[in-house]
Design a protein around this motif. Sequence first.
Motif, PDB file in Angstrom:
ATOM      1  N   ILE A 114       1.080  -1.346   0.061  1.00 46.30           N
ATOM      2  CA  ILE A 114      -0.036  -0.006  -0.013  1.00 46.30           C
ATOM      3  C   ILE A 114       0.807   1.148  -0.113  1.00 46.30           C
ATOM      4  O   ILE A 114       0.404   2.051  -0.778  1.00 46.30           O
ATOM      5  CB  ILE A 114      -1.062   0.038   1.246  1.00 46.30           C
ATOM      6  N   GLY A 115       1.727   1.286   0.672  1.00 45.92           N
ATOM      7  CA  GLY A 115       2.918   2.422   1.083  1.00 45.92           C
ATOM      8  C   GLY A 115       3.463   2.568  -0.478  1.00 45.92           C
ATOM      9  O   GLY A 115       3.588   3.660  -0.926  1.00 45.92           O
ATOM     10  N   GLY A 133       3.993  10.318  -5.512  1.00 50.62           N
ATOM     11  CA  GLY A 133       5.516  10.740  -5.900  1.00 50.62           C
ATOM     12  C   GLY A 133       5.972  11.404  -4.528  1.00 50.62           C
ATOM     13  O   GLY A 133       6.806  12.135  -4.843  1.00 50.62           O
ATOM     14  N   THR A 134       5.668  10.761  -3.566  1.00 48.77           N
ATOM     15  CA  THR A 134       6.423  11.152  -2.253  1.00 48.77           C
ATOM     16  C   THR A 134       7.460  10.357  -1.652  1.00 48.77           C
ATOM     17  O   THR A 134       7.830  10.441  -0.589  1.00 48.77           O
ATOM     18  CB  THR A 134       5.053  11.226  -1.094  1.00 48.77           C
ATOM     19  N   ALA A 135       8.253   9.798  -2.655  1.00 54.32           N
ATOM     20  CA  ALA A 135       9.440   8.869  -2.338  1.00 54.32           C
ATOM     21  C   ALA A 135       9.050   7.961  -1.369  1.00 54.32           C
ATOM     22  O   ALA A 135       8.175   7.223  -1.240  1.00 54.32           O
ATOM     23  CB  ALA A 135      10.518   9.827  -1.939  1.00 54.32           C
ATOM     24  N   PRO A 136       9.970   7.620  -0.380  1.00 56.08           N
ATOM     25  CA  PRO A 136       9.700   6.645   0.462  1.00 56.08           C
ATOM     26  C   PRO A 136       8.829   6.789   1.782  1.00 56.08           C
ATOM     27  O   PRO A 136       8.702   6.097   2.648  1.00 56.08           O
ATOM     28  CB  PRO A 136      11.115   5.892   0.903  1.00 56.08           C
ATOM     29  N   PHE A 137       8.256   8.024   1.953  1.00 56.28           N
ATOM     30  CA  PHE A 137       7.693   8.372   3.006  1.00 56.28           C
ATOM     31  C   PHE A 137       6.254   7.555   3.338  1.00 56.28           C
ATOM     32  O   PHE A 137       6.188   7.112   4.565  1.00 56.28           O
ATOM     33  CB  PHE A 137       7.241  10.188   2.985  1.00 56.28           C
ATOM     34  N   LEU A 138       5.311   7.385   2.343  1.00 56.93           N
ATOM     35  CA  LEU A 138       4.343   6.653   2.845  1.00 56.93           C
ATOM     36  C   LEU A 138       4.701   5.350   2.841  1.00 56.93           C
ATOM     37  O   LEU A 138       3.892   4.558   3.649  1.00 56.93           O
ATOM     38  CB  LEU A 138       3.110   7.194   1.620  1.00 56.93           C
TER      39      LEU A 138
END
Length: 123
Positions: A64-65, A73-78
């Motif tokens: 999901i992340g 497009g939030t890189a590895p944050f989520l």
Amino acid sequence: MAEGPRNDAERQADAARLRALEEKLAQKTPRPEVRGPMADYDKAHLAWRMVIELVAGLGIGLGIGFGLDYLFGTAPFLMVVFIFLGFAAGIKSMMRSAAELTRTGPAPDKDATGPAPDMDERD
């Protein structure tokens, strides 16, 4: 060195004494008490079930992340956030399984088609 029975009468007497001894031992040997709804399962199967629940939570959180990171497009944050959420969900599922193990009471009858025997019917 001890000698064996010499004739059939002695053999039958020894067999009768052996049966009597086995019956006494069977009466005095404590029988394992079946407790809880999961008493039929082997401990290794329960351990594997808990490990699979934890890994499944982590995998679903990772998926999901990663998907949301790709979408937004939030890189590895989520992905990191959902890995921790998946880990928490896996731990919660493992704790639920452990609580199922410690629950006492009669095991439900596998052949019964009606409600569980410990449930009372209210009219």
